[in-house]
Scaffold this active site. Structure first.
Site, PDB file in Angstrom:
ATOM      1  N   GLU A  91       0.834  -1.210   0.000  1.00  0.00           N
ATOM      2  CA  GLU A  91       0.000   0.000   0.000  1.00  0.00           C
ATOM      3  C   GLU A  91       0.875   1.269   0.000  1.00  0.00           C
ATOM      4  O   GLU A  91       0.599   2.223   0.720  1.00  0.00           O
ATOM      5  CB  GLU A  91      -0.948  -0.018   1.202  1.00  0.00           C
ATOM      6  CG  GLU A  91      -1.942  -1.158   1.148  1.00  0.00           C
ATOM      7  CD  GLU A  91      -2.937  -1.157   2.289  1.00  0.00           C
ATOM      8  OE1 GLU A  91      -4.120  -1.434   2.048  1.00  0.00           O
ATOM      9  OE2 GLU A  91      -2.513  -0.872   3.438  1.00  0.00           O
ATOM     10  N   GLU A 144      -6.730  -7.323  -1.431  1.00  0.00           N
ATOM     11  CA  GLU A 144      -7.455  -7.284  -0.161  1.00  0.00           C
ATOM     12  C   GLU A 144      -8.907  -6.933  -0.451  1.00  0.00           C
ATOM     13  O   GLU A 144      -9.225  -5.805  -0.818  1.00  0.00           O
ATOM     14  CB  GLU A 144      -6.841  -6.245   0.797  1.00  0.00           C
ATOM     15  CG  GLU A 144      -5.460  -6.596   1.297  1.00  0.00           C
ATOM     16  CD  GLU A 144      -4.945  -5.628   2.347  1.00  0.00           C
ATOM     17  OE1 GLU A 144      -5.741  -4.779   2.814  1.00  0.00           O
ATOM     18  OE2 GLU A 144      -3.753  -5.715   2.704  1.00  0.00           O
TER      19      GLU A 144
END
Length: 653
Positions: A196, A272
């Protein structure tokens, strides 16, 4: 009718038994290639594959239950398991590594090779996400706290000292992963580079390039990926070198539409996809309805896209290892610690039970997966019970506890991480006690601590608690907690002479996301402590780490009379005596206030009556025949017994 039904059952069973295993299907003719993204769909070893994955972190699951959880994942029809790899566990001290035999308190969870082997033997492929930053609602996003000792280290950048540490760690970790790559006969089909990174406030593409080079130089040949929110664009990746995936909880059409624009002609994958969510202390326990989950998950599968469920099984933030959030301020004022339970409202509960979401996954994957392979029957549930209530049979006062540690004299404030202990790696977890001896304190004197506490504080005079106990979540706005700037407390209404003042600071978890870069705990350089107008400067600092070696050597327990349980921080012992009927259980902490639980020397986790979590998961493998010592470090007010529950309890008082 009976004979017809029986005939169809036998045919179905025979048909199922004739199916190949996942590895037979993809490797039966030998292995020539790994996971490919050279077309608008995934192929593995030249055969089409849709990745149906679930996240399960080996370090959050009792290793004795790894195979149970992995088999349950495979039985749902998923073909891949995903896991992060936490740097802070595998290099707990600067230069000292632990991959299952390094002697750290978390040693039993760290046999990474054992987990990868078990996953393959349970017929699963593996995606690994080694960071170096993992987020994961894990303590400091997986970074080891000793990095904080060097002010020059600038994490998540190409700064030279930081990269030296990263390269040393990766040069130790990545050769392990290389052995288990798919094209080397192992289960790993993809490796994530960073995590991320598009959310980072400072994007450093040279940093990503250096990470990429380190990974390639360690013979990692499988697919290299990144994952970010769709809104991050390509800021967190290296287009052309790293395959981009997305993280999201719904609206698959919009998310994948953006990804198609960023990466045309490539497969689509959600790294995710959230079937639930995490809890912070004082939250209402987060849940996602079955209907919402089913609709959102089916939107992904029908798009069509590959997907990793984060989390499929959340597990537990053992010991001191929960993370926290700090969204928009780096002064700790917006600190939100995560609970010990990482249940996540996931398809498998913290203790490994099936939920209705599990059935939804099993149904939808069977419907959408065009590749039929042999899957096991869902394993029976791991047995649990509520053991009988246990009386408190021993106690140690706060002064008793401190007397068993060694002080560090200092003419200035030192943070937890700056303490010269643990081979000069500092203190990572637990409590730091800042002591002043021989003080004369006049009536109505005040103590002031400037700045924001990191994270909670108790004030004692001669071992007696002066600050107020935690009585409700509203107290987090008052003295003793991080939200206040410049905390002040009145110490006494009468003159005191030659007394000892203790300031007990708790690390309630370093933040894993947001503005999480400045994570020193205890008293920091910008904290000043004043007695009235006089700054206190000479300290005796006691690190209370509650390591196994310390916990197992505790002695001199005082007897407990009925009702003789004083207020204030102390240790309280109970003994659970078992024969051979040992199962998983939960310890019910709803009658206690705040603190931590230690079982047979291992810090199980933290509790706080403010909820939502009221129980602590205690796996049966952590217990033994004979006597089991349960020790509770209570901050404020102990209960009279240790109680158990067969099931988890969530509520917010």
């Amino acid at each position: 009718m009976y004979n017809i039904l029986t005939f169809h059952f036998v045919l179905a069973f025979a048909s199922c038994a004739d199916l190949p295993t996942l590895y037979e299907y993809y490797t039966g003719d030998g292995v020539t290639s790994g996971l490919s993204v050279d077309q608008p769909y995934f192929t593995l070893n030249g055969k089409n594959i849709t990745i149906y994955s679930g996240a399960m972190h080996y370090f959050r699951i009792p290793p004795q239950h790894w195979r149970d959880r992995l088999r349950k994942l495979r039985a749902a029809g998923l073909n891949t398991v995903e896991t992060y790899i936490p740097w802070n566990l595998h290099e707990p001290r600067n230069g000292s590594f632990d991959f299952g035999s390094g002697g750290s308190d978390m040693e039993m969870f760290l046999d990474l090779e054992g987990y990868l082997t078990a996953a393959q033997e349970e017929d699963l492929l593996v995606i690994v996400r080694p960071g170096p930053y993992i987020c994961a609602e894990w303590e400091w996003g997986g970074y080891p706290s000793w990095l904080l000792r060097d002010e020059n280290v600038k994490i998540r950048t190409a700064e030279a000292t930081y990269m030296e540490y990263v390269e040393r760690y990766f040069n130790t970790l990545l050769p392990i992963l290389a052995k288990y790559q798919f094209t080397n006969g192992g289960p790993i089909v993809a490796v994530q580079v960073e995590n991320e990174y598009g959310y980072s406030p400072e994007i450093d593409k040279e940093y990503l390039q250096q990470l990429y080079d380190i990974v390639k130089n360690n013979d990692i040949v499988e697919l290299l990926v990144t994952s970010d929110g769709a809104s991050s664009g390509t800021s967190g990746t290296l287009p052309g070198l790293l395959f981009q995936t997305v993280n999201f909880g719904g609206d698959a059409a919009t998310v994948f539409g953006i990804l198609e624009g960023l990466q045309p002609g490539k497969p689509l994958m959600g790294m995710e996809f959230y079937p639930g969510w995490l809890d912070h202390w004082t939250d209402v326990h987060h849940t996602v309805t079955d209907n919402d989950f089913k609709n959102n998950y089916e939107d992904v599968l029908s798009y069509p896209a590959s997907v990793n469920l984060y989390m499929f099984h959340g597990g537990t933030n053992w010991g001191f290892l929960n993370g926290a959030s700090i969204e928009s301020s780096d002064d700790n004022s917006e600190f939100e610690p995560c609970t010990t339970s990482y249940d996540y409202d996931a398809p498998l509960t913290e203790a490994g039970d099936y939920t209705s979401k599990y059935d939804i996954i099993k149904e939808l994957v069977a419907q959408y997966n065009p590749v039929q392979t042999l899957t096991p029957e869902p394993p029976a549930l791991v047995e649990r019970q509520a053991y009988p209530d246990l009386p408190i049979d021993g106690q140690l006062s706060f002064n008793d506890i401190v007397s068993k540690t060694t002080s560090i004299p200092s003419t200035m404030i030192l943070s937890m991480e700056q303490l010269p202990i643990n081979d000069n790696s500092g203190q990572s977890y637990g409590y730091s006690v800042y002591r002043q001896e021989g003080l004369n304190i006049t009536a109505d004197s005040t103590l002031t601590i400037t700045g924001h506490i990191r994270d909670t504080v108790m004030i004692l005079i001669d071992g007696v608690l002066i600050s107020n106990p935690l009585s409700s979540s509203d107290d987090l706005n008052n003295f003793g907690y991080w939200r206040l700037d410049n905390s002040t407390i009145t110490l006494t209404t009468s003159d005191l002479t030659e007394v000892t003042l203790d300031i007990v600071i708790e690390n309630w978890g370093r933040a894993n996301g947001g503005l999480f870069y400045h994570q020193l705990k205890g008293l920091m350089d910008d904290n000043h402590v004043y007695l009235n107008d006089q700054e206190l400067t000479y300290w005796l600092i006691y690190p209370l780490e509650f390591k196994k070696s310390f916990n197992n050597e505790l002695s001199g327990w005082n007897s407990v009379e009925d009702g003789d349980l004083p207020k204030g921080p102390g240790l309280y012992r109970a003994t659970l005596t078992l024969s051979d009927d040992i199962t998983d259980t939960f310890i019910d902490m709803s009658e206690w206030n705040k603190g931590l639980v230690i079982v047979n020397g291992f810090v199980l986790g933290k509790y706080a009556f403010i909820g939502p979590q009221q129980t602590l998961y205690l796996p049966g493998p952590f217990l033994q025949p004979g006597n089991n010592e349960i020790i509770i470090f209570e901050h404020f007010k102990p209960a009279s017994a240790v109680k158990f529950s067969k099931d988890t309890i969530f509520n917010t008082p």
